[in-house]
Design a protein around this motif. Structure first.
Motif, PDB file in Angstrom:
ATOM      1  N   PRO A   1       4.510  11.954   6.493  1.00  0.00           N
ATOM      2  CA  PRO A   1       4.336  10.583   6.170  1.00  0.00           C
ATOM      3  C   PRO A   1       2.795   9.896   6.548  1.00  0.00           C
ATOM      4  O   PRO A   1       2.208  10.695   7.277  1.00  0.00           O
ATOM      5  CB  PRO A   1       5.264  10.082   7.392  1.00  0.00           C
ATOM      6  CG  PRO A   1       5.324  10.861   8.578  1.00  0.00           C
ATOM      7  CD  PRO A   1       5.228  12.290   7.801  1.00  0.00           C
ATOM      8  N   GLU A   2       2.569   8.968   5.849  1.00  0.00           N
ATOM      9  CA  GLU A   2       1.081   8.283   5.991  1.00  0.00           C
ATOM     10  C   GLU A   2       1.506   7.096   6.739  1.00  0.00           C
ATOM     11  O   GLU A   2       2.174   6.266   6.298  1.00  0.00           O
ATOM     12  CB  GLU A   2       0.544   8.123   4.858  1.00  0.00           C
ATOM     13  CG  GLU A   2       0.118   9.395   3.993  1.00  0.00           C
ATOM     14  CD  GLU A   2      -0.675   8.842   2.625  1.00  0.00           C
ATOM     15  OE1 GLU A   2      -1.089   7.729   2.534  1.00  0.00           O
ATOM     16  OE2 GLU A   2      -0.811   9.859   1.727  1.00  0.00           O
TER      17      GLU A   2
ATOM     18  N   VAL B   1       5.215   6.340   6.761  1.00  0.00           N
ATOM     19  CA  VAL B   1       6.158   6.263   5.327  1.00  0.00           C
ATOM     20  C   VAL B   1       5.975   7.302   4.547  1.00  0.00           C
ATOM     21  O   VAL B   1       4.817   8.097   4.385  1.00  0.00           O
ATOM     22  CB  VAL B   1       5.404   5.031   4.789  1.00  0.00           C
ATOM     23  CG1 VAL B   1       5.938   4.746   3.214  1.00  0.00           C
ATOM     24  CG2 VAL B   1       5.252   3.737   5.363  1.00  0.00           C
TER      25      VAL B   1
ATOM     26  N   HIS C   1       5.833  10.094   1.611  1.00  0.00           N
ATOM     27  CA  HIS C   1       5.068   9.867   0.411  1.00  0.00           C
ATOM     28  C   HIS C   1       5.490  11.105  -0.324  1.00  0.00           C
ATOM     29  O   HIS C   1       5.902  12.488   0.211  1.00  0.00           O
ATOM     30  CB  HIS C   1       3.505   9.765   0.551  1.00  0.00           C
ATOM     31  CG  HIS C   1       3.077   8.511   0.802  1.00  0.00           C
ATOM     32  ND1 HIS C   1       3.362   8.066   2.045  1.00  0.00           N
ATOM     33  CD2 HIS C   1       2.530   7.773   0.218  1.00  0.00           C
ATOM     34  CE1 HIS C   1       3.022   6.951   2.213  1.00  0.00           C
ATOM     35  NE2 HIS C   1       2.316   6.583   1.026  1.00  0.00           N
ATOM     36  N   GLN C   2       5.620  11.164  -1.708  1.00  0.00           N
ATOM     37  CA  GLN C   2       5.781  12.280  -2.819  1.00  0.00           C
ATOM     38  C   GLN C   2       4.837  12.421  -3.750  1.00  0.00           C
ATOM     39  O   GLN C   2       4.267  11.175  -4.471  1.00  0.00           O
ATOM     40  CB  GLN C   2       7.016  11.929  -3.227  1.00  0.00           C
ATOM     41  CG  GLN C   2       7.779  12.921  -4.324  1.00  0.00           C
ATOM     42  CD  GLN C   2       7.852  14.443  -3.891  1.00  0.00           C
ATOM     43  OE1 GLN C   2       8.821  14.509  -2.985  1.00  0.00           O
ATOM     44  NE2 GLN C   2       7.055  15.414  -4.032  1.00  0.00           N
TER      45      GLN C   2
ATOM     46  N   PHE D   1      -0.384  -4.432   1.871  1.00  0.00           N
ATOM     47  CA  PHE D   1      -0.516  -2.871   2.764  1.00  0.00           C
ATOM     48  C   PHE D   1      -0.639  -3.579   4.239  1.00  0.00           C
ATOM     49  O   PHE D   1       0.048  -2.783   5.007  1.00  0.00           O
ATOM     50  CB  PHE D   1      -1.414  -2.085   2.155  1.00  0.00           C
ATOM     51  CG  PHE D   1      -1.237  -1.641   1.056  1.00  0.00           C
ATOM     52  CD1 PHE D   1       0.051  -0.710   0.849  1.00  0.00           C
ATOM     53  CD2 PHE D   1      -1.918  -1.591  -0.187  1.00  0.00           C
ATOM     54  CE1 PHE D   1       0.413  -0.342  -0.746  1.00  0.00           C
ATOM     55  CE2 PHE D   1      -1.915  -1.114  -1.427  1.00  0.00           C
ATOM     56  CZ  PHE D   1      -0.614  -0.269  -1.522  1.00  0.00           C
TER      57      PHE D   1
ATOM     58  N   GLN E   1       3.296  -4.714   5.078  1.00  0.00           N
ATOM     59  CA  GLN E   1       3.866  -3.211   5.254  1.00  0.00           C
ATOM     60  C   GLN E   1       3.378  -2.552   6.568  1.00  0.00           C
ATOM     61  O   GLN E   1       3.771  -1.706   6.861  1.00  0.00           O
ATOM     62  CB  GLN E   1       3.655  -2.237   4.040  1.00  0.00           C
ATOM     63  CG  GLN E   1       4.106  -2.721   2.757  1.00  0.00           C
ATOM     64  CD  GLN E   1       3.995  -1.784   1.701  1.00  0.00           C
ATOM     65  OE1 GLN E   1       3.607  -0.567   2.006  1.00  0.00           O
ATOM     66  NE2 GLN E   1       4.572  -2.054   0.452  1.00  0.00           N
TER      67      GLN E   1
ATOM     68  N   PHE F   1       0.203  -1.385   7.411  1.00  0.00           N
ATOM     69  CA  PHE F   1      -0.394  -0.467   7.329  1.00  0.00           C
ATOM     70  C   PHE F   1      -2.164  -0.766   8.127  1.00  0.00           C
ATOM     71  O   PHE F   1      -2.437  -2.101   7.958  1.00  0.00           O
ATOM     72  CB  PHE F   1      -1.177   0.081   5.953  1.00  0.00           C
ATOM     73  CG  PHE F   1       0.024   1.006   5.154  1.00  0.00           C
ATOM     74  CD1 PHE F   1       0.106   2.163   5.462  1.00  0.00           C
ATOM     75  CD2 PHE F   1       1.093   0.185   4.599  1.00  0.00           C
ATOM     76  CE1 PHE F   1       1.105   3.113   4.886  1.00  0.00           C
ATOM     77  CE2 PHE F   1       2.189   0.998   4.205  1.00  0.00           C
ATOM     78  CZ  PHE F   1       2.118   2.716   4.092  1.00  0.00           C
TER      79      PHE F   1
ATOM     80  N   ARG G   1       9.307   5.771  -5.793  1.00  0.00           N
ATOM     81  CA  ARG G   1       9.618   6.998  -6.849  1.00  0.00           C
ATOM     82  C   ARG G   1      10.146   6.786  -7.987  1.00  0.00           C
ATOM     83  O   ARG G   1       9.654   6.782  -9.040  1.00  0.00           O
ATOM     84  CB  ARG G   1      10.195   8.301  -5.869  1.00  0.00           C
ATOM     85  CG  ARG G   1      10.210   9.356  -6.738  1.00  0.00           C
ATOM     86  CD  ARG G   1      10.973  10.655  -5.880  1.00  0.00           C
ATOM     87  NE  ARG G   1      11.362  11.695  -6.824  1.00  0.00           N
ATOM     88  CZ  ARG G   1      11.814  12.805  -6.513  1.00  0.00           C
ATOM     89  NH1 ARG G   1      11.870  12.942  -5.048  1.00  0.00           N
ATOM     90  NH2 ARG G   1      12.015  13.535  -7.111  1.00  0.00           N
TER      91      ARG G   1
ATOM     92  N   HIS H   1       0.322   9.898  -4.907  1.00  0.00           N
ATOM     93  CA  HIS H   1       1.023  10.212  -3.759  1.00  0.00           C
ATOM     94  C   HIS H   1       1.877   9.000  -3.447  1.00  0.00           C
ATOM     95  O   HIS H   1       1.207   8.025  -2.745  1.00  0.00           O
ATOM     96  CB  HIS H   1      -0.249  10.474  -2.714  1.00  0.00           C
ATOM     97  CG  HIS H   1       0.596  11.321  -1.689  1.00  0.00           C
ATOM     98  ND1 HIS H   1       0.190  11.213  -0.129  1.00  0.00           N
ATOM     99  CD2 HIS H   1       1.499  12.334  -1.363  1.00  0.00           C
ATOM    100  CE1 HIS H   1       0.985  12.059   0.574  1.00  0.00           C
ATOM    101  NE2 HIS H   1       1.666  12.673  -0.374  1.00  0.00           N
TER     102      HIS H   1
ATOM    103  N   GLN I   1       4.739   6.430  -2.413  1.00  0.00           N
ATOM    104  CA  GLN I   1       5.767   6.027  -1.345  1.00  0.00           C
ATOM    105  C   GLN I   1       6.955   6.287  -2.115  1.00  0.00           C
ATOM    106  O   GLN I   1       7.379   5.972  -3.072  1.00  0.00           O
ATOM    107  CB  GLN I   1       5.701   4.601  -0.775  1.00  0.00           C
ATOM    108  CG  GLN I   1       4.509   4.124  -0.256  1.00  0.00           C
ATOM    109  CD  GLN I   1       4.514   2.622   0.241  1.00  0.00           C
ATOM    110  OE1 GLN I   1       5.615   1.994   0.247  1.00  0.00           O
ATOM    111  NE2 GLN I   1       3.361   2.229   0.535  1.00  0.00           N
TER     112      GLN I   1
ATOM    113  N   ARG J   1       9.834   5.372  -1.432  1.00  0.00           N
ATOM    114  CA  ARG J   1      10.755   4.195  -2.115  1.00  0.00           C
ATOM    115  C   ARG J   1      10.390   3.622  -3.358  1.00  0.00           C
ATOM    116  O   ARG J   1      11.161   2.897  -4.061  1.00  0.00           O
ATOM    117  CB  ARG J   1      10.626   2.987  -0.973  1.00  0.00           C
ATOM    118  CG  ARG J   1       9.242   2.340  -0.716  1.00  0.00           C
ATOM    119  CD  ARG J   1       9.624   1.172   0.289  1.00  0.00           C
ATOM    120  NE  ARG J   1       8.138   0.889   0.675  1.00  0.00           N
ATOM    121  CZ  ARG J   1       7.573   0.808   1.984  1.00  0.00           C
ATOM    122  NH1 ARG J   1       8.724   1.147   3.006  1.00  0.00           N
ATOM    123  NH2 ARG J   1       6.506   0.671   2.337  1.00  0.00           N
TER     124      ARG J   1
END
Length: 152
Positions: A129-130, A133, A135-136, A21, A25, A27, A110, A104, A106, A108
């Motif tokens: 976004p968090e 990024v 999120h769903q 992360f 990525q 974060f 899903r 929750h 990301q 990408r």
């Protein structure tokens, strides 16, 4: 491979989350107060090395658990390690009396969760976004183990 759940954040889980992360990525806000009360799952390879990590904690409704911070070593993605990690976590949640898991995800990732039986819910457009990024929210009802009723 072996899944182990911990009541405190192990150093191996912290290191893998930092690797995926933070360094990979980008974060910045990876660790929070939830880490103090969550269970932390680690998937270990046959050589004793951590290859996947997640955390899970009680949700707002009885029987509901929240899954998050799912990460797999980059070299092992798309090899089934992530699916094995999720199955281990689901079994741990079942043993804790859980009936549903929410996450929750990301956006990408899903499709990965959909292949494991998770379904998107909430707004049609992905959530805010968090750290940039999208999120769903997704969820899955856990099937309980069939216990044979003794015949009389």
């Amino acid at each position: 491979m072996r899944f182990t759940a911990y009541e405190q954040l192990p150093q191996e889980a912290r290191a893998l989350r930092e690797e995926v992360f933070c360094r990979e990525q980008g974060f910045q806000e990876e660790f929070d107060e939830t880490d103090r009360t969550a269970y932390h799952g680690l998937l270990w390879d046959d050589g004793g090395q951590p290859v996947g990590v997640c955390r899970f904690f009680l949700g707002p409704k009885p029987g509901t658990w929240i899954l998050g911070r799912v990460a797999v070593k980059k070299a092992l993605r798309k090899t089934g390690v992530g699916s094995e990690l999720i199955r281990g976590m689901e079994e741990a949640v079942r043993k804790l009396g859980g009936r549903e898991i929410q996450l929750h995800a990301q956006v990408r990732a899903r499709h990965f969760y959909e292949t494991l039986g998770y379904q998107a819910y909430g707004p049609e457009e992905p959530e805010e976004p968090e750290e940039g990024v999208l999120h769903q929210w997704m969820k899955k009802k856990l099937e309980m183990e069939n216990k044979k009723i003794p015949s009389f």
